[in-house]
Design a protein around this motif. Sequence first.
Motif, mmCIF file in Angstrom:
data_model
loop_
_atom_site.group_PDB
_atom_site.id
_atom_site.type_symbol
_atom_site.label_atom_id
_atom_site.label_comp_id
_atom_site.label_asym_id
_atom_site.label_seq_id
_atom_site.Cartn_x
_atom_site.Cartn_y
_atom_site.Cartn_z
ATOM 1 N N ALA B 33 -0.389 -8.990 9.172
ATOM 2 C CA ALA B 33 -1.087 -8.385 8.025
ATOM 3 C C ALA B 33 -1.754 -9.447 7.160
ATOM 4 C CB ALA B 33 -0.103 -7.570 7.191
ATOM 5 N N GLN B 34 -1.025 -10.532 6.858
ATOM 6 C CA GLN B 34 -1.619 -11.569 5.989
ATOM 7 C C GLN B 34 -2.811 -12.210 6.674
ATOM 8 O OE1 GLN B 34 -1.900 -15.012 6.169
ATOM 9 N NE2 GLN B 34 -0.757 -15.295 8.068
ATOM 10 N N ASP B 35 -2.738 -12.348 7.988
ATOM 11 C CA ASP B 35 -3.854 -12.958 8.716
ATOM 12 C C ASP B 35 -5.086 -12.051 8.667
ATOM 13 O OD1 ASP B 35 -4.855 -15.063 10.488
ATOM 14 O OD2 ASP B 35 -4.973 -13.447 11.967
ATOM 15 N N ALA B 36 -4.851 -10.746 8.803
ATOM 16 C CA ALA B 36 -5.977 -9.797 8.769
ATOM 17 C C ALA B 36 -6.576 -9.702 7.357
ATOM 18 C CB ALA B 36 -5.499 -8.414 9.232
ATOM 19 N N LEU B 37 -5.725 -9.821 6.331
ATOM 20 C CA LEU B 37 -6.213 -9.703 4.948
ATOM 21 C C LEU B 37 -7.007 -10.926 4.503
ATOM 22 C CD1 LEU B 37 -3.093 -8.202 3.153
ATOM 23 C CD2 LEU B 37 -5.345 -7.122 3.354
ATOM 24 N N GLY B 38 -6.662 -12.094 5.022
ATOM 25 C CA GLY B 38 -7.248 -13.328 4.501
ATOM 26 C C GLY B 38 -6.521 -13.750 3.236
ATOM 27 N N ASP B 39 -7.066 -14.745 2.525
ATOM 28 C CA ASP B 39 -6.382 -15.310 1.354
ATOM 29 C C ASP B 39 -5.972 -14.228 0.366
ATOM 30 O OD1 ASP B 39 -6.659 -18.143 1.938
ATOM 31 O OD2 ASP B 39 -8.810 -17.840 1.611
ATOM 32 N N VAL B 40 -4.682 -14.194 0.026
ATOM 33 C CA VAL B 40 -4.174 -13.249 -0.976
ATOM 34 C C VAL B 40 -4.396 -13.860 -2.362
ATOM 35 C CG1 VAL B 40 -2.075 -12.165 -1.879
ATOM 36 C CG2 VAL B 40 -2.518 -12.194 0.592
ATOM 37 N N VAL B 41 -4.985 -13.089 -3.275
ATOM 38 C CA VAL B 41 -5.286 -13.617 -4.611
ATOM 39 C C VAL B 41 -4.495 -12.925 -5.731
ATOM 40 C CG1 VAL B 41 -7.554 -14.522 -4.000
ATOM 41 C CG2 VAL B 41 -7.369 -12.154 -4.782
ATOM 42 N N PHE B 42 -3.872 -11.807 -5.434
ATOM 43 C CA PHE B 42 -3.163 -11.070 -6.489
ATOM 44 C C PHE B 42 -2.243 -10.042 -5.850
ATOM 45 C CE2 PHE B 42 -3.503 -7.276 -9.476
ATOM 46 C CZ PHE B 42 -2.595 -7.770 -10.406
ATOM 47 N N VAL B 43 -1.016 -9.961 -6.377
ATOM 48 C CA VAL B 43 -0.077 -8.937 -5.917
ATOM 49 C C VAL B 43 0.414 -8.160 -7.133
ATOM 50 C CG1 VAL B 43 2.068 -8.451 -4.689
ATOM 51 C CG2 VAL B 43 0.656 -10.384 -3.975
ATOM 52 N N GLU B 44 0.249 -6.845 -7.089
ATOM 53 C CA GLU B 44 0.730 -5.983 -8.174
ATOM 54 C C GLU B 44 2.077 -5.436 -7.738
ATOM 55 O OE1 GLU B 44 -2.430 -3.377 -9.752
ATOM 56 O OE2 GLU B 44 -0.888 -1.820 -9.801
ATOM 57 N N LEU B 45 3.140 -5.817 -8.456
ATOM 58 C CA LEU B 45 4.498 -5.481 -8.027
ATOM 59 C C LEU B 45 5.046 -4.285 -8.813
ATOM 60 C CD1 LEU B 45 5.653 -9.182 -7.768
ATOM 61 C CD2 LEU B 45 5.393 -7.582 -5.856
ATOM 62 N N PRO B 46 6.029 -3.573 -8.247
ATOM 63 C CA PRO B 46 6.559 -2.372 -8.929
ATOM 64 C C PRO B 46 7.474 -2.744 -10.099
ATOM 65 C CG PRO B 46 7.744 -2.759 -6.881
ATOM 66 C CD PRO B 46 6.655 -3.804 -6.937
ATOM 67 N N VAL B 60 0.561 -3.279 -4.603
ATOM 68 C CA VAL B 60 -0.790 -3.479 -4.076
ATOM 69 C C VAL B 60 -0.973 -4.961 -3.801
ATOM 70 C CG1 VAL B 60 -3.269 -3.269 -4.522
ATOM 71 C CG2 VAL B 60 -1.698 -1.531 -5.415
ATOM 72 N N VAL B 61 -1.504 -5.280 -2.660
ATOM 73 C CA VAL B 61 -1.840 -6.667 -2.372
ATOM 74 C C VAL B 61 -3.369 -6.770 -2.316
ATOM 75 C CG1 VAL B 61 -1.481 -6.327 0.127
ATOM 76 C CG2 VAL B 61 -1.533 -8.635 -0.793
ATOM 77 N N GLU B 62 -3.902 -7.690 -3.112
ATOM 78 C CA GLU B 62 -5.350 -7.897 -3.162
ATOM 79 C C GLU B 62 -5.665 -9.224 -2.489
ATOM 80 O OE1 GLU B 62 -7.949 -6.211 -4.898
ATOM 81 O OE2 GLU B 62 -7.030 -5.199 -6.636
ATOM 82 N N SER B 63 -6.516 -9.176 -1.473
ATOM 83 C CA SER B 63 -6.961 -10.404 -0.832
ATOM 84 C C SER B 63 -8.437 -10.596 -1.144
ATOM 85 C CB SER B 63 -6.758 -10.325 0.671
ATOM 86 O OG SER B 63 -7.749 -9.510 1.259
ATOM 87 N N VAL B 64 -9.001 -11.700 -0.661
ATOM 88 C CA VAL B 64 -10.432 -11.916 -0.832
ATOM 89 C C VAL B 64 -11.229 -10.789 -0.176
ATOM 90 C CG1 VAL B 64 -10.323 -14.417 -1.081
ATOM 91 C CG2 VAL B 64 -10.442 -13.434 1.214
ATOM 92 N N LYS B 65 -10.608 -10.100 0.772
ATOM 93 C CA LYS B 65 -11.332 -9.093 1.542
ATOM 94 C C LYS B 65 -11.164 -7.676 0.997
ATOM 95 C CE LYS B 65 -11.100 -7.517 6.317
ATOM 96 N NZ LYS B 65 -10.390 -7.798 7.585
ATOM 97 N N ALA B 66 -9.928 -7.304 0.623
ATOM 98 C CA ALA B 66 -9.683 -5.902 0.283
ATOM 99 C C ALA B 66 -8.408 -5.744 -0.530
ATOM 100 C CB ALA B 66 -9.562 -5.083 1.578
ATOM 101 N N ALA B 67 -8.256 -4.555 -1.133
ATOM 102 C CA ALA B 67 -7.008 -4.175 -1.787
ATOM 103 C C ALA B 67 -6.254 -3.255 -0.833
ATOM 104 C CB ALA B 67 -7.302 -3.437 -3.091
ATOM 105 N N SER B 68 -4.956 -3.521 -0.629
ATOM 106 C CA SER B 68 -4.163 -2.704 0.292
ATOM 107 C C SER B 68 -2.895 -2.226 -0.390
ATOM 108 C CB SER B 68 -3.777 -3.520 1.527
ATOM 109 O OG SER B 68 -4.909 -4.066 2.130
ATOM 110 N N ASP B 69 -2.565 -0.965 -0.172
ATOM 111 C CA ASP B 69 -1.324 -0.410 -0.709
ATOM 112 C C ASP B 69 -0.138 -0.894 0.109
ATOM 113 O OD1 ASP B 69 -2.398 1.181 -2.788
ATOM 114 O OD2 ASP B 69 -3.119 2.611 -1.294
ATOM 115 N N ILE B 70 0.977 -1.088 -0.593
ATOM 116 C CA ILE B 70 2.243 -1.434 0.063
ATOM 117 C C ILE B 70 3.184 -0.239 -0.131
ATOM 118 C CG2 ILE B 70 4.210 -3.017 0.017
ATOM 119 C CD1 ILE B 70 1.502 -4.256 0.930
ATOM 120 N N TYR B 71 3.801 0.197 0.969
ATOM 121 C CA TYR B 71 4.654 1.395 0.942
ATOM 122 C C TYR B 71 6.123 1.003 1.002
ATOM 123 C CZ TYR B 71 0.168 3.490 2.039
ATOM 124 O OH TYR B 71 -1.154 3.861 2.003
ATOM 125 N N ALA B 72 6.946 1.801 0.326
ATOM 126 C CA ALA B 72 8.396 1.583 0.396
ATOM 127 C C ALA B 72 8.865 1.968 1.803
ATOM 128 C CB ALA B 72 9.110 2.437 -0.644
#
Lengths: 361, 131
Positions: B33-46, B60-72
Amino acid sequence: MLKKTCLNSCHIDAGGKMVDFGGWEMPIHYGSQLDEHQWVRESAGMFDVSHMTVIDILGSEAKLFLRKLLANDVDRLKASGQALYSAMLNHEGGVLDDLIVYRLADGYRLIVNCATREKDLAWIRACAEPFGVVVATPGQLSILAVQGPEALSILQSVLNPAQASLLSQLAVFESGAVGDWFIARTGYTGEQGAEIILPNADVETLWQALLAGGVRPIGLGARDTLRLEAGMNLYGSDMDEGVSPIACNMAWTVVHNGRDFSGEGAVQAARAAHVQPRLIGVMLKERGVLRAHYPIYSGDACVGELTSGAFSPTLQCGIGFARVSASAQPLFVEIRGKRLPVEPVSLPFVRHGKPVYTVIS
Amino acid sequence: MAETRDNIRYLSSHEWARLEADGTVTVGISDHAQDALGDVVFVELPEVGRTVQAGEEVAVVESVKAASDIYAPVAGTILVCNDALDSAPETVNEAPFEGGWFFKLQPVDGNALNELLTPEDYRALCAADDH
């Protein structure tokens, strides 16, 4: 089947992660987009932009034709080699493309975008017909951009004496030719640098020499964040055929002097309009990332959206361009249902590696 | 080829979940997942203390490429978040299974992890992704 530039195997050798970019197989990054961005700001990077389109306009009526075709006035190019940034508008005043026009000894050279190639050529050829000019697309050419504070000195060290001598004489936004090499002091990063248009047969040798000289390859990802920090528009995101140059921060490139260029009437109407959307720089005041199409609010009213957005590696915060119909503060961006304050700022955000924006109050 | 770890379980949305000796569950995103996202620049934690259901969007994990939801991965209560990611989000790229963890939760039922993808299942999913 994707088209490939002559440097395709060089990108793969350098660890390039290749993606489909407008029908071309191009590197999005070579490992870390953030590192590549910083390298251009601090040292020197190179970009293969051979997918872009070179169009030469030749003939005695070339100047007359381009004064009608383009919203900026090529009459401002007083000497051979000088360059100008311009919009090319349709009759409705929408931006067909943005381009750089260079004055040659015997005509003009346009560099237009990759995705707009066929549309642009059809438009230019149709408009050119009454003028009897030659519209040529020189083949077998590659384009390499070298950008960063060290770019010019490293380039000097790898060019042959004639090429190096030419480069040393060029000021910003000037160009010249040595044999079949065309060298221009232009770029898309807000740094010093040059763009070199050269025969396909020569490009790999130049790439390898620059690599050995310490210039790192830079992918399309960093190209986008660099141009955004530099306050430069991206065609297809910040403007398109439905957008007036007045609404995409390009009013400064549109010259009205009675020559009646394509789309001029519509632009003048847009300038006179009471409510005219405009493109502004915005910064996110909290931690996070801005992205294209996030809605922008002025108070409770939705007044537009982001056309581009990113995390700025230089400023370490979210930055973007917002097209808004009103910018009464406070302004907010909506991210995943939450409204966060953004600050309108002057463009560019960054120039020569340093923050240069000011907050608009 | 992205690294996978054998002592943990995965979600098809590329989170990993590890049952710790003390019965808590640590959650992060996979190397793939981290490889597909590219550099991570921000993580919004619960928020700590929040009760979550399995499959609920919690971060939510925000990379240079996209914002992705993280599921429990399983139902439970958020115990602690990895606040070090605030100042060093790149840890998600550098050590996705170690320092790059997102949060720990107290599961309602530790056995619920058995419902998640095994390393073999997850490797097969990633291989299919790569083609």
